[in-house]
Design a protein around this motif. Structure first.
Motif, PDB file in Angstrom:
ATOM      1  N   MET A 173      86.746  65.551  69.557  1.00  0.00           N
ATOM      2  CA  MET A 173      86.243  66.901  69.309  1.00  0.00           C
ATOM      3  C   MET A 173      85.436  67.384  70.498  1.00  0.00           C
ATOM      4  O   MET A 173      84.528  66.690  70.962  1.00  0.00           O
ATOM      5  CB  MET A 173      85.361  66.909  68.050  1.00  0.00           C
ATOM      6  CG  MET A 173      84.545  68.178  67.887  1.00  0.00           C
ATOM      7  SD  MET A 173      83.447  68.098  66.455  1.00  0.00           S
ATOM      8  CE  MET A 173      84.525  68.714  65.198  1.00  0.00           C
ATOM      9  N   GLU A 174      85.734  68.572  70.969  1.00  0.00           N
ATOM     10  CA  GLU A 174      84.988  69.143  72.093  1.00  0.00           C
ATOM     11  C   GLU A 174      83.794  69.906  71.549  1.00  0.00           C
ATOM     12  O   GLU A 174      83.930  70.753  70.666  1.00  0.00           O
ATOM     13  CB  GLU A 174      85.872  70.091  72.892  1.00  0.00           C
ATOM     14  CG  GLU A 174      85.170  70.635  74.133  1.00  0.00           C
ATOM     15  CD  GLU A 174      86.081  71.519  74.952  1.00  0.00           C
ATOM     16  OE1 GLU A 174      85.551  72.231  75.823  1.00  0.00           O
ATOM     17  OE2 GLU A 174      87.307  71.504  74.706  1.00  0.00           O
ATOM     18  N   MET A 175      82.609  69.602  72.071  1.00  0.00           N
ATOM     19  CA  MET A 175      81.392  70.217  71.556  1.00  0.00           C
ATOM     20  C   MET A 175      80.878  71.288  72.489  1.00  0.00           C
ATOM     21  O   MET A 175      80.767  71.059  73.694  1.00  0.00           O
ATOM     22  CB  MET A 175      80.308  69.146  71.335  1.00  0.00           C
ATOM     23  CG  MET A 175      80.587  68.216  70.175  1.00  0.00           C
ATOM     24  SD  MET A 175      79.333  66.942  70.028  1.00  0.00           S
ATOM     25  CE  MET A 175      79.711  65.913  71.437  1.00  0.00           C
ATOM     26  N   ARG A 176      80.560  72.422  71.922  1.00  0.00           N
ATOM     27  CA  ARG A 176      79.910  73.464  72.705  1.00  0.00           C
ATOM     28  C   ARG A 176      78.463  73.084  72.889  1.00  0.00           C
ATOM     29  O   ARG A 176      77.839  72.550  71.974  1.00  0.00           O
ATOM     30  CB  ARG A 176      79.996  74.819  71.971  1.00  0.00           C
ATOM     31  CG  ARG A 176      81.392  75.274  71.666  1.00  0.00           C
ATOM     32  CD  ARG A 176      81.377  76.696  71.083  1.00  0.00           C
ATOM     33  NE  ARG A 176      80.389  76.857  70.044  1.00  0.00           N
ATOM     34  CZ  ARG A 176      80.597  76.544  68.773  1.00  0.00           C
ATOM     35  NH1 ARG A 176      81.749  76.004  68.399  1.00  0.00           N
ATOM     36  NH2 ARG A 176      79.657  76.762  67.880  1.00  0.00           N
ATOM     37  N   PRO A 177      77.881  73.354  74.063  1.00  0.00           N
ATOM     38  CA  PRO A 177      76.475  73.061  74.282  1.00  0.00           C
ATOM     39  C   PRO A 177      75.630  73.758  73.212  1.00  0.00           C
ATOM     40  O   PRO A 177      75.794  74.933  72.942  1.00  0.00           O
ATOM     41  CB  PRO A 177      76.204  73.646  75.683  1.00  0.00           C
ATOM     42  CG  PRO A 177      77.546  73.645  76.345  1.00  0.00           C
ATOM     43  CD  PRO A 177      78.529  73.939  75.255  1.00  0.00           C
ATOM     44  N   GLY A 178      74.744  72.988  72.597  1.00  0.00           N
ATOM     45  CA  GLY A 178      73.832  73.577  71.633  1.00  0.00           C
ATOM     46  C   GLY A 178      74.448  73.802  70.266  1.00  0.00           C
ATOM     47  O   GLY A 178      73.843  74.440  69.414  1.00  0.00           O
ATOM     48  N   SER A 179      75.654  73.290  70.046  1.00  0.00           N
ATOM     49  CA  SER A 179      76.305  73.482  68.754  1.00  0.00           C
ATOM     50  C   SER A 179      75.897  72.377  67.792  1.00  0.00           C
ATOM     51  O   SER A 179      76.403  71.258  67.864  1.00  0.00           O
ATOM     52  CB  SER A 179      77.813  73.492  68.921  1.00  0.00           C
ATOM     53  OG  SER A 179      78.439  73.478  67.652  1.00  0.00           O
ATOM     54  N   ASP A 180      74.984  72.703  66.860  1.00  0.00           N
ATOM     55  CA  ASP A 180      74.547  71.718  65.884  1.00  0.00           C
ATOM     56  C   ASP A 180      75.687  71.320  64.953  1.00  0.00           C
ATOM     57  O   ASP A 180      75.813  70.161  64.562  1.00  0.00           O
ATOM     58  CB  ASP A 180      73.379  72.267  65.059  1.00  0.00           C
ATOM     59  CG  ASP A 180      72.052  72.158  65.793  1.00  0.00           C
ATOM     60  OD1 ASP A 180      72.043  71.603  66.902  1.00  0.00           O
ATOM     61  OD2 ASP A 180      71.030  72.621  65.243  1.00  0.00           O
ATOM     62  N   GLU A 181      76.517  72.280  64.606  1.00  0.00           N
ATOM     63  CA  GLU A 181      77.628  71.983  63.700  1.00  0.00           C
ATOM     64  C   GLU A 181      78.560  70.947  64.311  1.00  0.00           C
ATOM     65  O   GLU A 181      79.017  70.017  63.632  1.00  0.00           O
ATOM     66  CB  GLU A 181      78.407  73.259  63.370  1.00  0.00           C
ATOM     67  CG  GLU A 181      79.524  73.036  62.363  1.00  0.00           C
ATOM     68  CD  GLU A 181      80.250  74.324  62.011  1.00  0.00           C
ATOM     69  OE1 GLU A 181      81.212  74.246  61.218  1.00  0.00           O
ATOM     70  OE2 GLU A 181      79.866  75.389  62.531  1.00  0.00           O
TER      71      GLU A 181
END
Length: 197
Positions: free
Chosen positions: A1-9
């Motif tokens: 899964m690719e995470m966006r910076p600051g994405s808590d979800e």
């Protein structure tokens, strides 16, 4: 899964799935906040560091509980609060632990992040000191605030070392009982101070 910076979800979902890199990101992002939160309770750096580490270990071990978490910050604060309370209660069961928790109440700190909380602590200390018998209060102040040994306090007050010890044992029992009640009854007030915007 690719995470966006600051994405808590994204952090929640990836951590719940057991992705260690996601948990490491969560740890790096939130460790400073949780550490300061815990330090606001215990005001002892080594103890705050230990408790904060334990909080994140619990988060990882119980990562399946992240399923219904909507606010990661709130979840972390709640976990930290509960674990800190349990750690403090456990510490109160031993003399050494009680002294470790009590000592910061007696230290005047100029560089406080929360003056209102410090004021509450100092007022708490004063209230309990005022309930002690005069001689017990004198002994406590000499030994805890001024850092005198039992022998030095005994010499200053013209009593035996054993008498000093008895006064200190009594005062520590009073403080232990008061602190337990304080945590139970005033915790909501402390939380409101620590969590205010």
């Amino acid at each position: 899964m690719e995470m966006r910076p600051g994405s808590d979800e994204a952090l929640i979902n990836a951590t719940r799935s057991g992705e260690e890199k996601a948990f490491e990101s969560l740890y790096r992002l939130y460790y400073p906040l949780i550490y300061r939160f815990v330090l606001g309770y215990v005001h002892a750096v080594p103890l705050a560091e230990d408790i904060t580490q334990e909080v994140f270990v619990k988060i990882w071990q119980n990562r399946e509980r992240l399923t219904n978490v909507k606010s990661l910050k709130s979840y972390l604060y709640t976990t930290a609060r509960n674990h800190t309370i349990n750690s403090l209660k456990a510490a109160f069961r031993s003399k050494a632990g009680t002294i470790e928790i009590l000592t910061p109440f007696l230290i005047h700190r100029n560089n406080t992040e929360d003056e209102l909380l410090q004021k509450e602590y100092r007022q708490f200390l004063k209230n309990i000191l005022d309930t002690l018998p005069t001689r017990t209060r004198e002994v406590f102040i000499l030994c805890r605030e001024e850092g005198k040994s039992y022998e030095e306090a005994a010499s200053a007050l013209g009593v035996s070392k054993n008498a000093i010890k008895n006064h200190m044992v009594f005062s520590m029992k009073v403080f232990k009982s008061a602190l337990e009640k304080y945590l139970g009854l005033s915790l909501s007030l402390l939380l409101s101070l620590l969590l205010r915007p």
